[in-house]
Write a protein that holds these residues in place. Sequence first.
Motif, PDB file in Angstrom:
ATOM      1  N   ILE A   2       0.853  -1.185   0.000  1.00  0.00           N
ATOM      2  CA  ILE A   2       0.000   0.000   0.000  1.00  0.00           C
ATOM      3  C   ILE A   2       0.895   1.243   0.000  1.00  0.00           C
ATOM      4  N   GLY A   3       0.833   2.009  -1.088  1.00  0.00           N
ATOM      5  CA  GLY A   3       1.675   3.196  -1.241  1.00  0.00           C
ATOM      6  C   GLY A   3       2.990   2.825  -1.900  1.00  0.00           C
ATOM      7  N   ALA A   4       2.929   2.482  -3.206  1.00  0.00           N
ATOM      8  CA  ALA A   4       4.113   1.906  -3.861  1.00  0.00           C
ATOM      9  C   ALA A   4       4.529   2.684  -5.107  1.00  0.00           C
ATOM     10  N   SER A   5       4.087   3.942  -5.235  1.00  0.00           N
ATOM     11  CA  SER A   5       4.447   4.710  -6.435  1.00  0.00           C
ATOM     12  C   SER A   5       5.928   5.050  -6.454  1.00  0.00           C
ATOM     13  N   ARG A   6       6.530   5.139  -5.261  1.00  0.00           N
ATOM     14  CA  ARG A   6       7.946   5.542  -5.166  1.00  0.00           C
ATOM     15  C   ARG A   6       8.454   5.147  -3.788  1.00  0.00           C
ATOM     16  N   GLY A   7       9.731   5.414  -3.557  1.00  0.00           N
ATOM     17  CA  GLY A   7      10.293   5.224  -2.225  1.00  0.00           C
ATOM     18  C   GLY A   7      10.329   3.758  -1.786  1.00  0.00           C
ATOM     19  N   ILE A   8      10.125   3.566  -0.501  1.00  0.00           N
ATOM     20  CA  ILE A   8      10.314   2.243   0.103  1.00  0.00           C
ATOM     21  C   ILE A   8       9.258   1.252  -0.401  1.00  0.00           C
ATOM     22  N   GLY A   9       8.017   1.700  -0.535  1.00  0.00           N
ATOM     23  CA  GLY A   9       6.968   0.811  -1.026  1.00  0.00           C
ATOM     24  C   GLY A   9       7.283   0.305  -2.429  1.00  0.00           C
TER      25      GLY A   9
END
Length: 216
Positions: A2-9
């Motif tokens: 959940i929340g995977a557009s960028r960064g750690i996700g």
Amino acid sequence: MIGASRGIGHEFVRQYRAAGWQVTATARDPAGLEALKAMGATALALDVADMEHASRLAWQLDGAALDVVVHAAGVLLRTPGMEPPTDEQFDATMHANVLGPMRVLPQLADALAPGATLAVLSSRMGSIGGRSSSSSWLYRASKAAVNSVLKDLSLAWAGKAICVAFHPGWVQTAMGGPGADLTPERSVSDMRGVIARLTAADNGRFLNHDGSPIDW
Ligand SMILES: NC(=O)c1ccc[n+]([C@@H]2O[C@H](COP(=O)([O-])OP(=O)(O)OC[C@H]3O[C@@H](n4cnc5c(N)ncnc54)[C@H](OP(=O)(O)O)[C@@H]3O)[C@@H](O)[C@H]2O)c1
């Protein structure tokens, strides 16, 4: 994821796909959704702060048996000193970091495989017991609150899922900045290793990315 557009996700999606897993992942905007599809993930549009988005998640995941759920979505609005946050800052932070997980995670109850892992990306900054700085107190309050949410889920879902809060480390993302300690690759590889080794005894714990315990 959940929340995977960028960064750690996003890095979680990349690594689980590279390991051959089937991955369902969420993003808020079309570009993020396209990037997830290009990685071979099933992409779902989700703004965790939007009640309608959260409530359609259960039927979107009807029939799924998720082994691992990671809630990565979060925001950090830096507030100077002990200055009170504005209503807008408070609402944006608490809606994304606290209300979002409280709306989204219960929708997943029927989509979990037996013994699934639920990991919420919290932050050491939310620890009350281990606190030695007061910077960004709004963000700290939101992560302390989501820790409470995770703890309640660990009690409600005991025997059904292993629920943990993670501090991912200080990570080189838009949020962590380029001077952070860890690459996303290292942080996520550490957390994947910890997730793979979790047992029922770990349910309801607050863990560093390397698996060491953190005071609530
Ligand atoms: N980086 C660090 O050093 C660090 C340290 C401790 C804890 N954490 C925690 O780890 C998590 C991931 O952080 P990060 O470093 O990867 O941050 P990031 O690079 O800023 O990425 C944040 C992610 O959250 C998503 N997001 C934000 N609000 C959302 C909403 N309302 N609905 C759905 N998605 C939303 C963003 O989506 P959009 O692209 O649509 O904005 C983006 O995918 C956060 O919860 C953060 O608090 C990070």
